[in-house]
Design an enzyme around this catalytic site. Structure first.
Site, PDB file in Angstrom:
ATOM      1  N   ASN A  10       0.864  -1.189   0.000  1.00  0.00           N
ATOM      2  CA  ASN A  10       0.000   0.000   0.000  1.00  0.00           C
ATOM      3  C   ASN A  10       0.891   1.226   0.000  1.00  0.00           C
ATOM      4  O   ASN A  10       1.447   1.600   1.019  1.00  0.00           O
ATOM      5  CB  ASN A  10      -0.897  -0.047   1.261  1.00  0.00           C
ATOM      6  N   HIS A  99      -9.719   1.532   4.905  1.00  0.00           N
ATOM      7  CA  HIS A  99      -8.442   1.738   5.597  1.00  0.00           C
ATOM      8  C   HIS A  99      -8.680   2.753   6.729  1.00  0.00           C
ATOM      9  O   HIS A  99      -9.453   3.693   6.567  1.00  0.00           O
ATOM     10  CB  HIS A  99      -7.387   2.247   4.614  1.00  0.00           C
ATOM     11  N   GLU A 101      -7.047   5.149   7.691  1.00  0.00           N
ATOM     12  CA  GLU A 101      -6.788   6.542   7.312  1.00  0.00           C
ATOM     13  C   GLU A 101      -7.995   7.143   6.608  1.00  0.00           C
ATOM     14  O   GLU A 101      -8.263   8.335   6.735  1.00  0.00           O
ATOM     15  CB  GLU A 101      -5.525   6.621   6.432  1.00  0.00           C
ATOM     16  N   GLY A 179       2.165   2.532  10.886  1.00  0.00           N
ATOM     17  CA  GLY A 179       3.197   3.565  10.780  1.00  0.00           C
ATOM     18  C   GLY A 179       3.884   3.935  12.081  1.00  0.00           C
ATOM     19  O   GLY A 179       4.629   4.913  12.138  1.00  0.00           O
ATOM     20  N   SER A 216       2.993  -1.768  10.577  1.00  0.00           N
ATOM     21  CA  SER A 216       4.427  -1.777  10.917  1.00  0.00           C
ATOM     22  C   SER A 216       5.140  -3.084  10.590  1.00  0.00           C
ATOM     23  O   SER A 216       6.073  -3.479  11.293  1.00  0.00           O
ATOM     24  CB  SER A 216       4.623  -1.420  12.399  1.00  0.00           C
TER      25      SER A 216
END
Ligand code: PGA
Length: 251
Positions: A10, A99, A101, A179, A216
């Site tokens: 992604n 997602h 986000e 992240g 991560s």
């Protein structure tokens, strides 16, 4: 039988069109070689402008190209949105939906995500649906009810595809792991994936669902996730922007 893992890169909004094509051109032969092994299915999800060019570049190879999102409408006056059918028309075969986000920055609800899923399945695109709890919910110990709720909003809608030859990828991505460099413990992963598998086995088309992990992932920790037998693949963000890292994860 050897296990076949999904590796979904992604790339989010990290690269513009030129940067994406440069990356792909620089590592083209290695990417093709990486995709050829039978124990993996590699999907690259670039930004929308790079979608069609990458589909052309990887035509007749084992690398699949996916979109990062689609509209919750079929077609019409929805300025700026891209329909599932449009993605299909350029040859896209996968699409990420829900997602965290997008849930966070675009206020996407489970209801909207469920509609996107249906449009994707209707046109024959494999949806990659993301679910997962926030750090607060994790601390409160409510991970299972949270992911259950997220699944409950899509499952009833999925029943109408029973008997059809479809695939749905569910990516468990704890929001706090995305992240951040943080990853859940093995125990937490075992609990969540066992729970998700239990939910899937109650469904009529249980075999259509595959479970992925995202958050991560790196070449240093991939072996941890591979210990969990119920994990069928990985959604890789930051680490997929570094070819060496991506290669090491997949190898
Ligand atoms: P990350 O992102 O690997 O950078 O944590 C994963 C994702 O957002 O899908």
């Amino acid at each position: 039988m050897i296990k076949k893992y999904f590796y979904i890169a992604n790339w989010k909004m990290n690269w513009n069109f030129t940067e994406t094509v440069e990356f792909v051109a620089r590592h083209y032969d290695q990417l093709i070689a990486l995709g050829q092994k039978p124990d993996r299915s590699i999907v690259l999800c670039p930004s929308t402008t790079a979608l069609y060019p990458l589909i052309k570049m990887f035509e007749k190879t084992h690398i699949a190209i996916g979109a990062q999102d689609c509209s919750d409408h079929q077609k019409g006056a929805f300025t700026g949105q891209i329909s599932a059918e449009d993605i299909k028309s350029v040859g896209g075969t996968f699409c990420i939906v829900g997602h965290s986000e997008r849930r966070r920055y675009n206020n996407e609800s489970d209801e909207v995500i469920s509609k996107k899923l249906s449009w994707l399945l209707d046109v024959g695109i494999v949806p990659i649906i993301c679910i997962g709890e926030t750090f607060e919910q994790y601390q409160q110990g409510t991970t299972l009810p949270v992911v259950k709720q997220q699944l409950n909003s899509i499952i009833p809608n999925m029943q109408r595809y029973a008997g059809q030859n479809i695939r749905i990828l569910v990516a468990y991505e704890p929001v706090w792991a995305i992240g951040s460099g943080l990853i859940p413990s093995i125990q937490h992963l075992q609990t969540v994936f066992t729970f998700l598998k239990q939910v899937m086995t109650t469904l009529e088309n249980a075999s259509a669902w595959s479970l992925l992990y995202g958050g991560s992932i790196s070449s240093k920790n991939i072996h941890i996730f591979k210990q969990i037998e119920l994990i069928d693949g990985f959604l890789i963000g930051g680490a997929s922007l570094d070819f060496q890292e991506l290669q090491n994860i997949i190898k």
